[in-house]
Design a protein around this motif. Structure first.
Motif, short mmCIF file in Angstrom:
data_model
loop_
_atom_site.label_atom_id
_atom_site.label_comp_id
_atom_site.label_asym_id
_atom_site.label_seq_id
_atom_site.Cartn_x
_atom_site.Cartn_y
_atom_site.Cartn_z
N GLU A 15 0.84 -1.19 0.00
CA GLU A 15 0.00 0.00 0.00
C GLU A 15 0.88 1.25 0.00
OE1 GLU A 15 -3.87 -1.78 0.15
OE2 GLU A 15 -3.21 0.29 -0.13
N GLY A 16 0.53 2.23 -0.82
CA GLY A 16 1.26 3.49 -0.85
C GLY A 16 2.54 3.48 -1.65
N GLN A 17 2.79 2.38 -2.34
CA GLN A 17 4.05 2.24 -3.07
C GLN A 17 3.82 2.38 -4.58
OE1 GLN A 17 5.70 -1.80 -3.03
NE2 GLN A 17 7.60 -0.93 -2.24
N ASN A 18 4.74 3.05 -5.26
CA ASN A 18 4.71 3.08 -6.72
C ASN A 18 5.47 1.87 -7.26
OD1 ASN A 18 3.51 5.55 -6.39
ND2 ASN A 18 5.20 6.73 -7.24
N VAL A 19 5.00 1.31 -8.36
CA VAL A 19 5.74 0.23 -9.02
C VAL A 19 5.77 0.49 -10.51
CG1 VAL A 19 5.31 -1.55 -7.30
CG2 VAL A 19 3.67 -1.21 -9.15
N THR A 20 6.85 0.03 -11.15
CA THR A 20 7.00 0.24 -12.59
C THR A 20 7.06 -1.10 -13.31
OG1 THR A 20 8.13 2.34 -12.29
CG2 THR A 20 8.45 1.22 -14.40
N LEU A 21 6.24 -1.22 -14.35
CA LEU A 21 6.19 -2.41 -15.17
C LEU A 21 6.97 -2.12 -16.46
CD1 LEU A 21 3.73 -2.56 -13.21
CD2 LEU A 21 2.51 -3.76 -15.03
N PHE A 74 8.50 1.29 -23.26
CA PHE A 74 7.30 2.04 -22.85
C PHE A 74 6.92 1.59 -21.44
CE2 PHE A 74 4.02 4.86 -23.41
CZ PHE A 74 2.74 4.33 -23.57
N PRO A 75 7.65 2.00 -20.43
CA PRO A 75 7.35 1.56 -19.06
C PRO A 75 6.10 2.22 -18.49
CG PRO A 75 9.18 3.11 -19.07
CD PRO A 75 8.87 2.82 -20.50
N LEU A 76 5.39 1.46 -17.67
CA LEU A 76 4.17 1.93 -17.01
C LEU A 76 4.40 1.97 -15.50
CD1 LEU A 76 0.99 2.45 -17.14
CD2 LEU A 76 0.79 0.01 -16.66
N THR A 77 4.13 3.11 -14.89
CA THR A 77 4.20 3.22 -13.44
C THR A 77 2.79 3.24 -12.86
OG1 THR A 77 6.32 4.38 -13.47
CG2 THR A 77 4.98 4.63 -11.50
#
Lengths: 113, 112
Positions: A15-21, A74-77
């Motif tokens: 929870e509250g964390q950003n992640v990048t795919l 094309f990374p997604l955050t």
């Protein structure tokens, strides 16, 4: 072989964390896309990019961000503002005209811890 | 706006049975139509496409005909195999648009 590589295959977020795919393609395609897939709802477009350094919001862009600094990537955050991030995320690409079919990666499944 | 409606699943069939998945669309222009297939744990693969009215797309024994008069693009296969078990998506795009509009998907299970 040419194709689209998504990583990781499984991702967990607190929870509250950003992640990048990550999404990388070696098909020399101009256009790239991010979709979200939820059970029974088909695919919904998050963001797309027609050319390097340019991208547009799709139907459900809130809580997500992207960049397109290289043609291949094309990374997604998924930001902490996305309140329901648990889903299967698919990246796709095509040559950039509508009638050309999109090629898809194998997806990343994101879950919340 | 542009949209695609697929028959709801899940669909369960015996091997060698006939498969039909209905797909109808609404579009402001003249769309190109696609069927994609998704095997468990994988991304989508293009199965077939049609770009204008009366075109028939075919691949791996599957066929679909672009019917402008009924705004339909139904998927058919005469004799399914266990390996055809997957989720099938109907989709459309307009020639001046980058976006694909997908149906909700139909899960097909073929039993031996």
């Amino acid at each position: 072989d040419g194709g689209i590589t998504q990583s990781p295959k499984y991702l967990f977020r607190k929870e509250g964390q950003n992640v990048t795919l990550s999404c990388e393609q070696n098909l020399n395609h101009d256009a790239m896309y991010w979709y979200r897939q939820d059970p029974g709802q088909g695919l919904r477009l998050i963001y797309y990019s027609q050319i390097v350094n340019d991208f547009q919001k799709g139907d459900i862009a809130e809580g997500y961000s992207v960049s397109r600094e290289k043609k291949e990537s094309f990374p997604l955050t998924v930001t902490s503002a996305q309140k329901n991030p648990t889903a299967f995320y698919l990246c796709a690409s095509n040559s950039g005209t509508g009638v050309q079919p999109q090629h898809f990666g194998d997806g990343t499944r994101l879950s919340i811890l | 706006g542009d949209s695609v409606t697929q028959m709801e699943g899940p669909v369960t069939l015996s091997e060698e049975a006939f498969l039909t998945i209905n797909c109808t669309y609404t579009a402001t222009g003249y769309p190109s139509l696609f069927w994609y297939v998704q095997y468990p744990g994988e991304g989508l693969q293009l199965l077939l496409k049609a770009t204008k009215a009366d075109d028939k797309g075919s691949n791996k024994g599957f066929e679909a005909t672009y019917r402008k008069e009924t705004t339909s693009f139904h998927l058919e296969k005469g004799s399914v195999q266990v390996s055809d078990s997957a989720v099938y998506f109907c989709a459309l795009t307009l020639s001046n648009d980058y976006k694909l509009s997908f149906g909700a998907g139909t899960t097909v299970t073929v039993r031996a």
